[in-house]
Design a protein around this motif. Sequence first.
Motif, PDB file in Angstrom:
ATOM      1  N   PHE A 126      -5.635  -1.038  -5.117  1.00 15.23           N
ATOM      2  CA  PHE A 126      -6.083  -0.589  -3.805  1.00 15.23           C
ATOM      3  C   PHE A 126      -7.086   0.544  -4.002  1.00 15.23           C
ATOM      4  O   PHE A 126      -6.868   1.448  -4.821  1.00 15.23           O
ATOM      5  N   ILE A 127      -8.185   0.499  -3.230  1.00 10.91           N
ATOM      6  CA  ILE A 127      -9.279   1.446  -3.416  1.00 10.91           C
ATOM      7  C   ILE A 127      -9.777   1.945  -2.065  1.00 10.91           C
ATOM      8  O   ILE A 127      -9.464   1.364  -1.010  1.00 10.91           O
ATOM      9  N   CYS A 128     -10.573   3.019  -2.093  1.00 12.51           N
ATOM     10  CA  CYS A 128     -11.118   3.591  -0.862  1.00 12.51           C
ATOM     11  C   CYS A 128     -12.424   2.883  -0.481  1.00 12.51           C
ATOM     12  O   CYS A 128     -12.955   2.068  -1.235  1.00 12.51           O
ATOM     13  N   LEU A 129     -12.951   3.237   0.680  1.00 12.86           N
ATOM     14  CA  LEU A 129     -14.165   2.603   1.192  1.00 12.86           C
ATOM     15  C   LEU A 129     -15.341   2.806   0.246  1.00 12.86           C
ATOM     16  O   LEU A 129     -16.084   1.858  -0.048  1.00 12.86           O
ATOM     17  N   ASN A 130     -15.530   4.044  -0.236  1.00 10.40           N
ATOM     18  CA  ASN A 130     -16.674   4.312  -1.118  1.00 10.40           C
ATOM     19  C   ASN A 130     -16.592   3.497  -2.399  1.00 10.40           C
ATOM     20  O   ASN A 130     -17.593   2.923  -2.851  1.00 10.40           O
ATOM     21  N   CYS A 131     -15.428   3.455  -3.007  1.00 13.29           N
ATOM     22  CA  CYS A 131     -15.280   2.705  -4.250  1.00 13.29           C
ATOM     23  C   CYS A 131     -15.397   1.200  -4.013  1.00 13.29           C
ATOM     24  O   CYS A 131     -15.838   0.460  -4.900  1.00 13.29           O
ATOM     25  N   ALA A 183     -10.840   8.534  -3.910  1.00 15.76           N
ATOM     26  CA  ALA A 183     -10.192   9.400  -2.929  1.00 15.76           C
ATOM     27  C   ALA A 183      -8.848   8.861  -2.492  1.00 15.76           C
ATOM     28  O   ALA A 183      -8.434   7.758  -2.848  1.00 15.76           O
ATOM     29  N   ALA A 184      -8.177   9.675  -1.673  1.00 20.18           N
ATOM     30  CA  ALA A 184      -6.900   9.256  -1.101  1.00 20.18           C
ATOM     31  C   ALA A 184      -7.137   8.238   0.009  1.00 20.18           C
ATOM     32  O   ALA A 184      -8.274   7.911   0.352  1.00 20.18           O
ATOM     33  N   ASP A 185      -6.025   7.742   0.562  1.00 17.22           N
ATOM     34  CA  ASP A 185      -6.056   6.838   1.713  1.00 17.22           C
ATOM     35  C   ASP A 185      -6.903   5.587   1.483  1.00 17.22           C
ATOM     36  O   ASP A 185      -7.866   5.321   2.218  1.00 17.22           O
ATOM     37  N   PRO A 186      -6.569   4.786   0.488  1.00 18.60           N
ATOM     38  CA  PRO A 186      -7.327   3.540   0.276  1.00 18.60           C
ATOM     39  C   PRO A 186      -7.012   2.517   1.360  1.00 18.60           C
ATOM     40  O   PRO A 186      -5.860   2.353   1.753  1.00 18.60           O
ATOM     41  N   ASP A 187      -8.041   1.869   1.847  1.00 19.72           N
ATOM     42  CA  ASP A 187      -7.884   0.828   2.869  1.00 19.72           C
ATOM     43  C   ASP A 187      -8.451  -0.505   2.405  1.00 19.72           C
ATOM     44  O   ASP A 187      -8.557  -1.430   3.204  1.00 19.72           O
ATOM     45  N   TRP A 188      -8.829  -0.580   1.139  1.00 18.06           N
ATOM     46  CA  TRP A 188      -9.406  -1.789   0.596  1.00 18.06           C
ATOM     47  C   TRP A 188      -8.611  -2.224  -0.621  1.00 18.06           C
ATOM     48  O   TRP A 188      -7.926  -1.410  -1.252  1.00 18.06           O
ATOM     49  N   ALA A 189      -8.699  -3.499  -0.944  1.00 20.18           N
ATOM     50  CA  ALA A 189      -7.992  -4.022  -2.111  1.00 20.18           C
ATOM     51  C   ALA A 189      -8.934  -4.860  -2.958  1.00 20.18           C
ATOM     52  O   ALA A 189      -9.769  -5.602  -2.435  1.00 20.18           O
ATOM     53  N   SER A 190      -8.825  -4.692  -4.274  1.00 21.51           N
ATOM     54  CA  SER A 190      -9.471  -5.615  -5.201  1.00 21.51           C
ATOM     55  C   SER A 190      -8.413  -6.605  -5.629  1.00 21.51           C
ATOM     56  O   SER A 190      -7.533  -6.280  -6.438  1.00 21.51           O
ATOM     57  N   LEU A 195       0.819  -1.200   0.000  1.00 17.24           N
ATOM     58  CA  LEU A 195       0.000   0.000   0.000  1.00 17.24           C
ATOM     59  C   LEU A 195       0.861   1.261   0.000  1.00 17.24           C
ATOM     60  O   LEU A 195       0.507   2.271  -0.617  1.00 17.24           O
ATOM     61  N   GLN A 196       2.006   1.207   0.665  1.00 23.22           N
ATOM     62  CA  GLN A 196       2.877   2.372   0.790  1.00 23.22           C
ATOM     63  C   GLN A 196       4.073   2.324  -0.151  1.00 23.22           C
ATOM     64  O   GLN A 196       4.906   3.234  -0.114  1.00 23.22           O
ATOM     65  N   ALA A 197       4.157   1.308  -0.982  1.00 22.27           N
ATOM     66  CA  ALA A 197       5.331   1.141  -1.844  1.00 22.27           C
ATOM     67  C   ALA A 197       5.471   2.319  -2.807  1.00 22.27           C
ATOM     68  O   ALA A 197       4.508   2.719  -3.470  1.00 22.27           O
ATOM     69  N   ALA A 198       6.666   2.882  -2.890  1.00 19.64           N
ATOM     70  CA  ALA A 198       6.926   4.025  -3.769  1.00 19.64           C
ATOM     71  C   ALA A 198       6.782   3.617  -5.231  1.00 19.64           C
ATOM     72  O   ALA A 198       7.129   2.501  -5.620  1.00 19.64           O
ATOM     73  N   GLY A 199       6.268   4.540  -6.023  1.00 23.60           N
ATOM     74  CA  GLY A 199       6.186   4.317  -7.461  1.00 23.60           C
ATOM     75  C   GLY A 199       5.036   3.438  -7.920  1.00 23.60           C
ATOM     76  O   GLY A 199       4.937   3.128  -9.112  1.00 23.60           O
ATOM     77  N   THR A 200       4.166   3.037  -6.995  1.00 18.87           N
ATOM     78  CA  THR A 200       3.040   2.168  -7.374  1.00 18.87           C
ATOM     79  C   THR A 200       1.725   2.926  -7.526  1.00 18.87           C
ATOM     80  O   THR A 200       0.803   2.438  -8.173  1.00 18.87           O
ATOM     81  N   GLY A 201       1.633   4.104  -6.891  1.00 16.61           N
ATOM     82  CA  GLY A 201       0.376   4.841  -6.874  1.00 16.61           C
ATOM     83  C   GLY A 201      -0.650   4.236  -5.941  1.00 16.61           C
ATOM     84  O   GLY A 201      -1.808   4.663  -5.918  1.00 16.61           O
ATOM     85  N   ASN A 202      -0.231   3.260  -5.141  1.00 18.19           N
ATOM     86  CA  ASN A 202      -1.184   2.559  -4.277  1.00 18.19           C
ATOM     87  C   ASN A 202      -1.688   3.412  -3.117  1.00 18.19           C
ATOM     88  O   ASN A 202      -2.720   3.098  -2.523  1.00 18.19           O
ATOM     89  N   ALA A 203      -0.968   4.473  -2.781  1.00 21.35           N
ATOM     90  CA  ALA A 203      -1.385   5.312  -1.654  1.00 21.35           C
ATOM     91  C   ALA A 203      -2.590   6.175  -1.986  1.00 21.35           C
ATOM     92  O   ALA A 203      -3.143   6.831  -1.106  1.00 21.35           O
ATOM     93  N   HIS A 204      -3.007   6.190  -3.259  1.00 16.34           N
ATOM     94  CA  HIS A 204      -4.199   6.928  -3.673  1.00 16.34           C
ATOM     95  C   HIS A 204      -5.139   5.959  -4.371  1.00 16.34           C
ATOM     96  O   HIS A 204      -4.715   5.171  -5.210  1.00 16.34           O
ATOM     97  N   CYS A 205      -6.413   6.006  -3.984  1.00 19.96           N
ATOM     98  CA  CYS A 205      -7.402   5.087  -4.552  1.00 19.96           C
ATOM     99  C   CYS A 205      -7.335   5.065  -6.074  1.00 19.96           C
ATOM    100  O   CYS A 205      -7.244   6.111  -6.722  1.00 19.96           O
ATOM    101  N   ALA A 234     -13.669  12.720  -5.497  1.00 18.53           N
ATOM    102  CA  ALA A 234     -14.009  12.052  -4.240  1.00 18.53           C
ATOM    103  C   ALA A 234     -15.426  12.352  -3.771  1.00 18.53           C
ATOM    104  O   ALA A 234     -16.117  11.472  -3.244  1.00 18.53           O
ATOM    105  N   ASN A 235     -15.903  13.584  -3.952  1.00 18.83           N
ATOM    106  CA  ASN A 235     -17.208  13.982  -3.423  1.00 18.83           C
ATOM    107  C   ASN A 235     -18.350  13.827  -4.413  1.00 18.83           C
ATOM    108  O   ASN A 235     -19.469  14.260  -4.135  1.00 18.83           O
TER     109      ASN A 235
END
Length: 385
Positions: free
Chosen positions: A42-47, A29-36, A15-25, A107-108
């Motif tokens: 990696f995606i956010c709660l809403n997505c 939105a930012a801060d994704p906590d879910w994974a497909s 999720l935090q790996a540099a160069g992957t873009g995983n830190a943004h859904c 995001a909104n």
Amino acid sequence: MGDRERNKKRLLELLQAAGTGNAHCADGAADPDWASYKLGIFICLNCSGVHRNFPDISKVKSVRLDFWDDSIVEIAVVLQFMTRNGNLRVKAKYEARVPAFYYVPQANDCLVLKEQWIRAKYERQEFMADGKIISPPGNREGFLWKRGRDNAQFLRRRFVLLAREGLLKYYTKEEGKDPKAVISIKDLNATFQTEKIGNPHGLQITYRREGHVRNLFVYHESGKEIVDWFNALRAARLQYLKMAFPELPESELVPLITRNYLKQGFMEKTGPKQREPFKKRWFALDPQERRLLYYKNPLDAFEQGQVFLGSSEQGYQVYEDLPKGVRGNRWKAGLTMVTPQRRFVFTCPSEKEQREWLESFRDVLSRPLTPLNLLPASTESGCSR
């Protein structure tokens, strides 16, 4: 460390790996906590809620709250797949050819925009490099449910978009030859207003008519159909902007195709002498046209008045207070807008609303005026009401 903890640790590292873009859904939105784990993103709660509706395309789990073990699939294969892919790689694959006119949800934005964006990307694969070439929508014809100006009922109406001519027409009779309205794409804006309209597919179309802003409130039962209409209007608008401003690059025109209101809500206002009774009105701030529009009700067809907001350099100012000796009716959190013509006094239902309106007004006033505001240099109209 158990297998579950080890797997979760590896996912958090990805999720935090540099160069992957995983830190943004990958889709929002930012801060994704879910994974497909079927798509490798990696995606956010809403997505994640949208992805969950398409199990044939995407399978999701919470990175932090769910168990990642052999009960889902072979976990080693999943981790290898997630490592090989990642948000930037998958976006490059599925978003290789997104047309400039196509609206990419923020995001909104409302659910229907996000849902159709995700479906277009992964289910229909409309933007992949090896897919069929996507041409602008061009002309379009179909039926939308339109809210009546006087009776407030939604009635089925035929709409016709003539992209080359830069016109949108609608008819009250299905086979009628004479349109009820002919709308120039030059003056048109479209924005999803699902909560205000009270429909998950609710779209607000505005245009100028005899110095006023005319609102049309429409929807369609199909989410895809209403989003397709929205993007067809955007394509026609982009075509107009390219002809109107041939010297400007496309990247500067895209933000001007359509716009959302910067802020909407109820405030109370008094008249030009500040001795008139305060009246409750619905306000909508259009940042591109630098207009504050106000209505008796949110779904009125025409505004009661509008205030042009110039820049701070021209003497336009807003203050977090009421003028001395002026008291609101029910609400006490006040704002004073000063223009070269007059002073406008508003009260807000709460201090939170007051802060939000103040920030929104200051945002517009801080922007320099440009020809791309697409407005005549005019002042207020209907201000005494």
